[in-house]
Design a protein around this motif. Structure first.
Motif, PDB file in Angstrom:
ATOM      1  N   GLN A   1     -66.024  53.778  93.152  1.00 35.01           N
ATOM      2  CA  GLN A   1     -66.038  54.060  91.720  1.00 35.01           C
ATOM      3  C   GLN A   1     -67.449  53.930  91.149  1.00 35.01           C
ATOM      4  O   GLN A   1     -67.783  54.560  90.148  1.00 35.01           O
ATOM      5  CB  GLN A   1     -65.084  53.104  90.988  1.00 35.01           C
ATOM      6  CG  GLN A   1     -63.609  53.279  91.357  1.00 35.01           C
ATOM      7  CD  GLN A   1     -63.103  54.677  91.047  1.00 35.01           C
ATOM      8  OE1 GLN A   1     -63.443  55.271  90.013  1.00 35.01           O
ATOM      9  NE2 GLN A   1     -62.287  55.212  91.938  1.00 35.01           N
TER      10      GLN A   1
ATOM     11  N   ASN B   1     -62.397  52.275  98.158  1.00 35.13           N
ATOM     12  CA  ASN B   1     -62.150  53.134  97.001  1.00 35.13           C
ATOM     13  C   ASN B   1     -62.645  52.484  95.718  1.00 35.13           C
ATOM     14  O   ASN B   1     -63.201  53.150  94.833  1.00 35.13           O
ATOM     15  CB  ASN B   1     -60.651  53.437  96.876  1.00 35.13           C
ATOM     16  CG  ASN B   1     -60.184  54.471  97.877  1.00 35.13           C
ATOM     17  OD1 ASN B   1     -60.991  55.196  98.454  1.00 35.13           O
ATOM     18  ND2 ASN B   1     -58.888  54.539  98.104  1.00 35.13           N
ATOM     19  N   GLU B   2     -62.448  51.176  95.630  1.00 37.94           N
ATOM     20  CA  GLU B   2     -62.916  50.444  94.452  1.00 37.94           C
ATOM     21  C   GLU B   2     -64.436  50.497  94.363  1.00 37.94           C
ATOM     22  O   GLU B   2     -64.999  50.721  93.284  1.00 37.94           O
ATOM     23  CB  GLU B   2     -62.432  48.994  94.537  1.00 37.94           C
ATOM     24  CG  GLU B   2     -62.846  48.141  93.362  1.00 37.94           C
ATOM     25  CD  GLU B   2     -62.371  46.700  93.502  1.00 37.94           C
ATOM     26  OE1 GLU B   2     -63.078  45.797  93.012  1.00 37.94           O
ATOM     27  OE2 GLU B   2     -61.300  46.489  94.120  1.00 37.94           O
TER      28      GLU B   2
ATOM     29  N   GLU C   1     -69.523  56.811  88.785  1.00 40.31           N
ATOM     30  CA  GLU C   1     -70.137  56.582  87.474  1.00 40.31           C
ATOM     31  C   GLU C   1     -71.303  57.535  87.234  1.00 40.31           C
ATOM     32  O   GLU C   1     -71.679  57.777  86.082  1.00 40.31           O
ATOM     33  CB  GLU C   1     -70.629  55.139  87.376  1.00 40.31           C
ATOM     34  CG  GLU C   1     -69.498  54.106  87.331  1.00 40.31           C
ATOM     35  CD  GLU C   1     -70.035  52.682  87.331  1.00 40.31           C
ATOM     36  OE1 GLU C   1     -71.286  52.518  87.308  1.00 40.31           O
ATOM     37  OE2 GLU C   1     -69.215  51.736  87.367  1.00 40.31           O
TER      38      GLU C   1
END
Length: 465
Positions: free
Chosen positions: A240, A236-237, A244
């Motif tokens: 990101q 999930n990180e 963007e």
């Protein structure tokens, strides 16, 4: 066994010294053992302990006796107690939810109220390792998505604190031994014996076989759940980075847009994860009707070479592909968005999408960009008409011989189908299309000897506003 649980609490820092701790206690074996273990831990790690309990109003006097039983335990063990009775039947009827879901809603609503009322840090619940194994098996049967097969979370945010589950490291059998060894009483809920509930069916029919194959199944499953949660958190990180390049609307009506080609430059695992993060944003709470099949539909949309495609998702959500642009929207493409406005020189008109077209007299014949149009006043019949496109629209484009369909212009310019109805078509009173705002200019070519004044139009689209 209490040493095992206390070590598990310490390892994961589930309870800290000085915290305000609520324990959800029903009076059954699991929560009774939990409450007793917490009273023992309290002697080593000082914290304030309160037992909370709910009578769901489903089993009459028997359930009221359960509530009284928990209060008696709390009094004996010097634990603050707060209980309540709720009307699950009435809530079930008004909400249209099933019995188990309605009971859960009311139970957690009470827990939330108690958390805020006491400014508690932690709500401790009695889910154990066998519950974890059952949950994982059920999730694997229902879904092929890895993120949907993580089991019961060891901890999660809740109200003003978090929910923690320190018994996930032990089995039901161990808890029963714990009670038996200490001659601790507990209550029995007969509804747990019924197999018409899915979880109970797994508990009585599936789990015994699996436990025969591996008596330590609960330990393996909990280790798997923790690892899956850690890896999912990392993915999930990383996802990101994909987001963007995704535009999230800030309008009241939510929508999401991004470039297909850019999206596809990321690894498939991140594409899939970003897809679900987008859905979480749009649905606020993940829609239970979203399945592995919807994910595959979306991935196929990315691979498809057709310039225009759309998908229908639950809850009225549409996924629209228009050339390189992909849009997630709840807007109904079939809504009538047509418009027809009168434009006089020296005035402006506002379009339904927030754009505008203004007209003025000018002595400057220059057209600096596609959003400015200039013509001689004697070549047009005023006032002008600013309208949406119509079937069969054709225009004479400057620099071309003959006329061209507006529809073909949109296709050539790769204008998404959903936005074609928002672009202004400017005509004079004869119906001649002078300008397709921001795209193509028509009308007669200006004479070299013309000195003006000129009728100057400017299209200010929403993106520039």
């Amino acid at each position: 066994m209490d040493h095992v649980v206390h070590s598990f609490i310490s390892k994961h820092q589930l309870i800290q010294p000085g915290q305000r701790v609520l324990a959800a206690v029903s009076g059954g074996p699991d929560s009774t053992a939990l409450l007793h273990m917490l009273t023992q831990l309290r002697e080593k790690v000082p914290f304030h302990l309160t037992a909370v309990s709910v009578d769901h109003g489903l089993r009459g006097e028997e359930a009221r006796e359960d509530l009284a039983f928990v209060q008696t335990l709390a009094d004996q063990w010097d634990v603050e107690f707060h209980g309540t009775s709720v009307d699950t039947g009435s809530y079930k009827e008004s909400s249209g939810k099933g019995t188990q879901e309605a009971a859960r809603d009311l139970r957690y609503r009470f827990f939330e109220e108690q958390m805020y009322a006491r400014q508690a840090d932690v709500l401790v619940m009695g889910h154990h390792g066998d519950d974890q194994a059952e949950t994982l098996m059920m999730q694997m049967v229902r879904s092929a998505r890895p993120e949907a097969v993580q089991g019961i979370p060891l901890r999660r945010p809740f109200a003003c604190g978090e929910i923690v589950r320190p018994l996930l490291c032990v089995s039901k059998e161990q808890l029963l031994h714990y009670l038996n060894d200490r001659s601790l009483p507990s209550r029995h809920d007969p509804s747990n014996d019924r197999t018409d509930y899915t979880r109970n069916a797994f508990r009585h029919r599936v789990m015994p076989f699996l436990k025969e194959q591996n008596p330590r199944l609960h330990e393996h499953v909990q280790a798997f759940s923790e690892r899956a949660a850690e890896e999912r958190s990392y993915i999930n990180e990383q996802a990101q980075k994909v987001l963007e390049y995704v535009h999230f609307s800030e309008d009241v009506e939510k929508f999401v847009q991004f470039s297909k080609q850019t999206f596809k430059t990321f690894p498939l695992a991140l594409q899939r994860t970003a897809f679900h993060l987008i859905l979480n944003y749009l649905y606020v709470k993940q829609n239970e009707d979203i399945s592995y099949l919807h994910e595959e539909m979306f991935m196929n949309l990315l691979r498809d070479e057709k310039p225009n495609r759309s998908l229908d998702f639950p809850g009225g959500l549409k996924v629209v592909r228009a050339y390189d642009e992909i849009t997630f929207t709840f807007a109904d493409e079939n809504e009538d968005s047509s418009f027809r406005l009168i434009l006089h020189p020296g005035a402006s008109v506002s379009l339904p999408d927030g754009s505008s077209v203004e007209a003025e007299w000018s002595w400057c014949p220059e057209e600096p960009d596609a959003f400015t149009y200039v013509c001689e006043d004697y070549h047009v019949n005023l006032p002008l008409i600013v309208r949406s496109r119509q079937p069969g629209d054709r225009m004479e484009v400057r620099g071309m011989k003959g006329s061209k369909k507006v529809k073909d212009i949109f296709i050539d310019q790769k204008i998404p189908a959903r936005t074609r109805g928002t672009l202004p078509v400017v005509t004079d009173q004869t119906g001649e299309i002078l300008w397709l705002g921001g795209l193509k200019k028509g009308g007669r070519q200006r004479g070299r000897s013309s000195t003006g004044p000129w009728l100057r139009l400017h299209y200010k689209n929403k993106a520039d506003a």
